[in-house]
Design an enzyme around this catalytic site. Structure first.
Site, short mmCIF file in Angstrom:
data_model
loop_
_atom_site.label_atom_id
_atom_site.label_comp_id
_atom_site.label_asym_id
_atom_site.label_seq_id
_atom_site.Cartn_x
_atom_site.Cartn_y
_atom_site.Cartn_z
N ALA A 342 0.88 -1.20 0.01
CA ALA A 342 0.03 -0.14 -0.13
C ALA A 342 0.87 1.38 -0.11
CB ALA A 342 -0.95 -0.13 1.16
N GLU A 378 -1.11 3.03 6.94
CA GLU A 378 -1.19 4.19 5.94
C GLU A 378 -1.79 5.23 6.34
OE1 GLU A 378 0.87 3.72 3.71
OE2 GLU A 378 0.87 1.20 3.69
N HIS A 381 0.70 7.20 8.67
CA HIS A 381 1.41 8.03 7.79
C HIS A 381 0.85 9.39 7.23
CE1 HIS A 381 4.98 5.74 6.84
NE2 HIS A 381 4.23 4.75 6.30
N1 BES Z 1 5.39 3.92 1.92
C1 BES Z 1 5.26 2.38 1.90
C2 BES Z 1 5.16 2.03 0.49
C3 BES Z 1 6.25 1.80 -0.15
C4 BES Z 1 7.17 0.81 -0.07
C5 BES Z 1 6.62 2.76 -1.18
C6 BES Z 1 8.23 0.53 -0.85
C7 BES Z 1 7.78 2.69 -2.06
C8 BES Z 1 8.66 1.60 -1.76
C9 BES Z 1 3.98 2.12 2.77
O1 BES Z 1 3.82 3.18 3.77
C10 BES Z 1 4.30 0.88 3.45
O2 BES Z 1 5.06 0.67 4.23
N2 BES Z 1 3.69 -0.17 3.01
C11 BES Z 1 3.68 -1.51 3.40
C12 BES Z 1 2.56 -2.00 4.10
C13 BES Z 1 2.73 -1.80 5.53
C14 BES Z 1 1.40 -2.46 6.26
C15 BES Z 1 3.93 -2.64 6.21
C16 BES Z 1 4.03 -2.55 2.39
O3 BES Z 1 3.83 -1.83 0.98
O4 BES Z 1 4.15 -3.65 2.49
ZN ZN Z 2 4.71 2.90 5.61
#
Ligand code: BES
Ligand code: ZN
Length: 789
Positions: A342, A378, A381
Site C-alpha cells: 500500500a 497508511e 502516515h
Molecule cells: N510507503 C510505503 C510504501 C512503499 C514501499 C513505497 C516501498 C515505495 C517503496 C508504505 O507506507 C508501506 O510501508 N507499505 C507496506 C505496508 C505496511 C502495512 C507494512 C507495504 O507496502 O508492504
Molecule cells: Zn509505511
C-alpha cells in the site's frame, strides 16, 4: 606528459625565468579556478546539501549529479493532465496515436533565492514541446532553452539572462508521456471484468522518485509545495486525486475535466491521481471527513470492512495525534496491479487488492487482520510522513518505524481490542526484527543514502520492524503519556515542513519531565540513549547468573547467530563498541510486578532477588535474555507449575530466547525442548504461534534423518494434550467472530501442524470436509465462493 626539453632550448631560457613562468602559470590556474567556482556557485547555486560523500562512482551518475540545487523552490504546481485511456469510447483524431499516453501542462510558481541562469527540475521519459514552454518574472517573459539529461533524470531550462531573487517567477511546461507499464509514475493497471472484457485504469505510484515520470518537478522530499491538479479523462471514467473534487466539466469529444482542490504543502512523492470506472462505498467521520473506498465494480461489497475500519481508524488518529486531518476527504483504492502492499499518498491511499478487500466468504480472520493493519499503517502516515516529512531518505526508519508501531494502536481500535495487537507486536515485529538484526546482512537503522534510488534497498525488516521495536522501547522507557505529548509537539513544530530523526529526539527532550531518569541517575539524555541503538547494528544478549543466594548478575554481549559471519566492513567498528545502555525490564518468578533498572553499557547490573528473574519481561526492550543452565532449569520448572504468572509477551520471549540461544550454539537444545513441555497447559495463541514457528524450523533442520519420526511423535503427543487444540468444526463455526480470533488461530495452527507432523486422521478429516463443503454444495461450473464457504 611531454617529451624532455632539448639542450638547445635550455640554453635559451635561464632556470630562474622558467621558474618564474611556472609560478605565474600556476597562480593563473588557481585564480581562474577560484573565480569560476565563486561565479558558478553564485549564479547557479549548486551547493551541496545532504550528500556528504558526493563521489563519482563507476556506475552511472554521482550523487551530486542527481541532486537538485537549492537556489529555486516550488511554491505551487498547477498541473493539467489529459489521460488517453483506451476502451472508453473517445475517438482518436485522424493521424493521432495517443492511446496509452497523456498530454500535460504544468505551471510552476517559483521562489528564486539566488541569482540564476538556469532552472533545474527532475524529469524522466517525458517529451517536451519546447516552443510552448515559457518563463516569466513579474509577468515579463524571459527566453528559455531546454536541455534534457536522461542520465541525471533532469531537465534544464537555460535562461536567456540572469534572474535575480524573486518569488514572482512562473515556469510553464508543456509535455507528454506514456501511461507506463512498470507500476511507477502514472501507469496502466488492467483486469478482466465479469463479462470477460479486458479493462484498464490509470494510477500513480511516486515514492520514492517516480513523480518525475509524470510531471517535471522538484522530486526530493524537502521541496514541499502545494498542488492544484486537473485531470481530463474519458467519459465513463471517474478521476480522483489528493484534493477534494472542485469542478467537473464536460469538454465534449467524450472527455471530462475534473479539477481538485489545492493540496496543502506536500512532497512530490505523495502526489496521486487515479482514473477508472471503479465504484465506491462512502461514509463520513465524526469530524466531517468524507471517506470513500474504491474497487472494481464487482468487488464493491468487499470494501465494506475497509470503509468501516478506515473511518474508525482516522477518527482514532485525529484523537491520538490531537491534530485534525487537514484534507476534506480520504479516498482508498484497491488497485489490481500494485508493486508494494500500500502507499500513503495524502488523501488518496492506494492498496494492492489483497491488502484492502475483505470478503468473509473467502478470507480467514488473519486476512481480515492484515487489511486492518495495512489501513492503520497508511492512515498513521497521513500525519507521520505526510504532514511532517523526512528531509532526506536516510531517516526512512523514522517514517516506517513509527507507522509500524502506530499500525498496532490503530488496529486495536479497529478491532475493539479483539486482535490484541499490543501483545501481537512481540510476535510480529520484535520476533522478526531480533532475527534480522542477528545475521550478517543487517545494517544500522540510520545509514547513509547518497542517491534517492538507493532508498529502495532500505525498505526492509530493520527499517520497519527494528525501527518500530526501538521506538516502542523508547516509548516504554519514557512512558506512553510523555511519548504522546512529544509526538504532538514534534508534529505541531514541523507540520507542512520537513524534519530529521534528531528533531524527534529534540522534541522528546523538550517535553520530557525531569523525573525521567537515565542510566547515570540524571535526567535521561535522549541522544546519548538512542544513538547506540539507531546508529550501530545489532543488539545485546543479557545473560543472568546467580552470584549468591540473593543476587543475580546480568552482563551484556552482542548477540550474533553465527559468530564467524561478518557484517559489511563499514559497520564493523562502531563508536560504541557494540555496547548499549539498556533499560532492563525484569520479573522475579513469583511476583507479578515488572520492574525496570538501567544497565550501563560498560558495567554489569546486579539484581537483588532470591528467585530467578526473567529478563525483557513483557518483551518491552530490543534485546534477548540468556540464563545460566541452573537458572534456565529453575525458570522452566516454575513456568510448568504456573505459566499464567507471566504475560503472553513474557512467555513468548522465553520461547524465542531459548531457541535463539540454542541456534547460536550458546545452549543445549534440551533447554528449549524442555521449556516447550509447559505448552500442554497453554491455551493462548501467542506463545503457541512462536512455538510452532520454532518447531517447524527445527523440523527443517532434521532433514530426512530417522530421528525426525520421534520428533514428530513428541509434538503430536504434546498437541493432543493442550487446551488450545480444537477440531475443524470449531474453526468453521467461529472463524467469523473477531472475539474468537485467537482461539480459532490457535486451533488452525495446531491442526495444520499436526497434518504436517504426519497425523493420520488429518488427511481423512480434510477429505471429509472437502466432500461435504465443496463437492456436496457446488455443482460443476459454479463459482466456488458463491456456493461454499
Ligand atoms: N510507503 C510505503 C510504501 C512503499 C514501499 C513505497 C516501498 C515505495 C517503496 C508504505 O507506507 C508501506 O510501508 N507499505 C507496506 C505496508 C505496511 C502495512 C507494512 C507495504 O507496502 O508492504
Ligand atoms: Zn509505511
Amino acid at each position: 606528459m611531454g617529451h624532455p626539453p632539448s639542450k638547445q632550448s635550455l640554453k635559451r631560457y635561464s632556470i630562474r625565468s622558467i621558474a618564474l613562468l611556472a609560478i605565474c602559470i600556476l597562480l593563473g590556474v588557481i585564480i581562474t579556478a577560484f573565480v569560476t567556482w565563486i561565479i558558478g556557485n553564485y549564479i547557479y547555486g549548486t551547493e551541496e546539501r545532504h550528500v556528504p560523500s558526493a563521489k563519482k562512482t563507476d556506475t552511472g551518475p554521482s550523487a551530486s549529479d542527481l541532486i537538485l540545487p537549492t537556489s529555486v523552490y516550488p511554491i505551487n504546481y498547477d498541473l493539467v493532465i489529459k489521460t488517453y485511456l483506451p476502451g472508453f469510447g473517445y475517438k482518436e483524431k485522424r493521424g493521432e496515436n495517443k492511446s496509452l499516453t497523456f498530454d500535460a501542462q504544468v505551471i510552476i510558481q517559483l521562489n528564486i533565492t539566488k541569482t540564476i541562469r538556469k532552472i533545474i527540475l527532475n524529469s524522466l521519459d517525458l517529451r517536451f514541446s519546447e516552443s510552448k514552454c515559457t518563463f516569466t518574472v513579474d509577468g515579463q517573459p524571459v527566453g528559455v532553452q531546454l536541455e534534457v539529461n536522461k542520465d541525471f533524470e533532469k531537465v534544464f531550462f537555460n535562461l536567456d539572462k540572469a534572474v535575480e531573487p524573486t518569488d514572482k517567477a512562473v515556469l510553464k511546461i508543456v509535455y507528454n508521456g506514456d501511461l507506463r507499464t512498470d507500476m511507477a509514475g502514472l501507469y496502466q493497471t488492467t483486469y478482466t471484468n465479469v463479462k470477460g472484457e479486458q479493462k484498464m485504469a490509470a494510477v500513480t505510484q511516486m515514492e520514492p522518485i517516480s513523480a518525475r515520470n509524470m510531471v517535471p518537478c522538484f522530486d526530493e522530499p524537502a521541496f514541499k509545495a502545494s498542488w492544484t491538479v486537473t485531470v481530463i479523462h474519458p467519459t465513463g471514467t471517474t478521476a480522483i486525486a489528493n484534493g477534494m473534487e472542485e469542478k467537473s466539466e464536460d469538454l465534449g469529444d467524450n472527455f471530462i475535466s475534473s479539477k481538485f482542490q489545492t493540496t496543502p504543502r506536500m512532497s512530490s512523492y505523495l502526489l496521486a491521481i487515479f482514473v477508472s470506472e471503479f465504484e465506491y462505498n462512502e461514509r463520513h467521520t465524526k469530524s466531517g471527513v468524507r471517506f470513500r473506498v474504491w474497487s472494481r465494480p464487482e468487488e464493491k461489497n468487499s470494501t465494506v470492512y475497509a470503509l468501516e475500519a478506515g473511518v474508525k481508524c482516522l477518527e482514532f488518529f485525529e484523537n491520538y495525534y490531537n491534530i485534525p486531518f487537514p484534507l476534506a476527504k480520504q479516498d482508498m483504492v484497491a488497485v489490481p496491479d500494485f508493486a508494494a502492499g500500500a502507499m500513503e499518498n495524502w488523501g488518496l491511499i492506494t492498496y494492492r487488492e489483497d491488502s484492502l478487500l475483505y470478503d468473509p466468504r473467502i478470507y480467514t480472520g488473519a486476512q481480515k487482520r492484515r487489511v486492518a493493519v495495512v489501513i492503520a499503517h497508511e492512515l498513521a502516515h497521513q500525519w507521520f510522513g505526510n504532514l511532517v516529512t523526512l528531509k532526506w531518505w536516510n531517516d526512512l526508519w523514522l517514517n516506517e518505524g513509527f507507522a509500524t508501531l502506530a499500525e498496532y494502536l490503530g488496529t486495536d481500535e479497529i478491532s475493539d481490542g479483539n486482535f490484541r495487537m499490543n501483545e501481537w507486536f512481540t510476535m510480529d515485529a520484535l520476533w522478526i526484527a531480533l532475527e534480522a538484526d542477528s545475521i550478517a546482512s543487517t545494517h544500522p537503522m540510520t545509514f547513509q543514502i547518497d542517491k534517492a534510488i538507493e532508498v529502495l534497498d532500505s525498505f526492509d525488516y530493520i527499517t520497519y520492524l527494528k525501527g518500530g521495536s526501538v521506538i516502542s522501547m523508547l516509548r516504554k522507557t519514557i512512558g506512553e503519556d510523555n511519548f504522546n505529548t512529544a509526538i504532538n509537539h514534534y508534529l505541531n513544530e514541523h507540520k507542512y515542513k520537513n524534519a530529521e530523526a534528531a528533531d524527534l529526539f529534540n522534541a522528546i527532550a523538550a517535553m520530557l519531565p525531569d523525573d525521567v531518569r537515565g542510566p547515570n541517575g540524571a535526567k535521561l539524555n535522549m541522544t546519548e540513549f538512542s544513538d547506540p541503538w539507531t546508529k550501530q547494528l545489532g543488539y545485546p544478549l543479557l545473560t543472568a547468573t546467580r552470584v549468591n543466594s540473593s543476587t543475580i548478575k546480568v552482563e551484556q554481549k552482542r548477540f550474533k547467530l553465527l559468530k564467524s559471519a561478518m557484517e559489511e566492513e563499514k559497520y564493523r567498528n562502531p563508536k560504541w563498541g557494540f555496547k548499549w545502555d539498556v533499560p532492563v525490564w525484569y520479573q522475579s518468578v513469583g511476583s507479578k510486578i515488572i520492574e525496570m533498572k538501567w544497565m550501563k553499557s560498560n558495567e554489569p547490573l546486579f539484581i537483588h532477588s532470591e528467585q530467578p528473574v526473567i529478563l525483557n519481561a513483557d518483551s518491552n526492550g530490543f534485546y534477548r535474555g540468556g540464563y545460566s543452565t541452573e537458572l534456565w532449569q529453575q525458570i522452566i520448572k516454575l513456568i510448568k507449575e504456573d505459566h499464567l504468572q507471566f504475560s503472553t509477551q513474557t512467555r513468548v520471549r522465553l520461547i524465542d530466547d531459548s531457541f535463539a540461544g540454542a541456534n547460536a550454539g550458546l545452549l543445549n537444545y534440551s533447554i528449549p525442548l524442555d521449556l516447550l513441555m509447559y505448552l500442554k497447559n497453554e491455551q493462548d495463541y501467542i506463545p503457541w504461534s512462536g512455538a510452532l514457528q520454532r518447531i517447524r524450523e527445527l523440523d527443517d533442520k532434521y532433514g530426512t534423518v530417522r530421528e525426525k519420526d520421534s520428533f514428530h511423535k513428541f509434538f503430536l503427543a504434546l498437541s493432543l494434550k493442550t487446551p488450545a487444540k480444537k477440531d475443524v468444526d470449531f474453526v468453521s463455526k467461529n472463524y467469523l467472530d473477531d472475539k474468537k480470533f485467537f482461539d480459532v488461530s490457535a486451533a488452525q495452527g495446531l491442526i495444520l501442524n499436526d497434518c504436517f507432523m504426519g497425523d493420520s486422521s488429518c488427511g481423512e478429516n480434510m477429505v471429509k470436509l472437502f466432500n461435504k463443503e465443496v463437492i456436496g454444495k457446488c455443482d460443476s461450473g459454479r463459482i466456488l465462493s458463491e456456493c461454499s464457504q
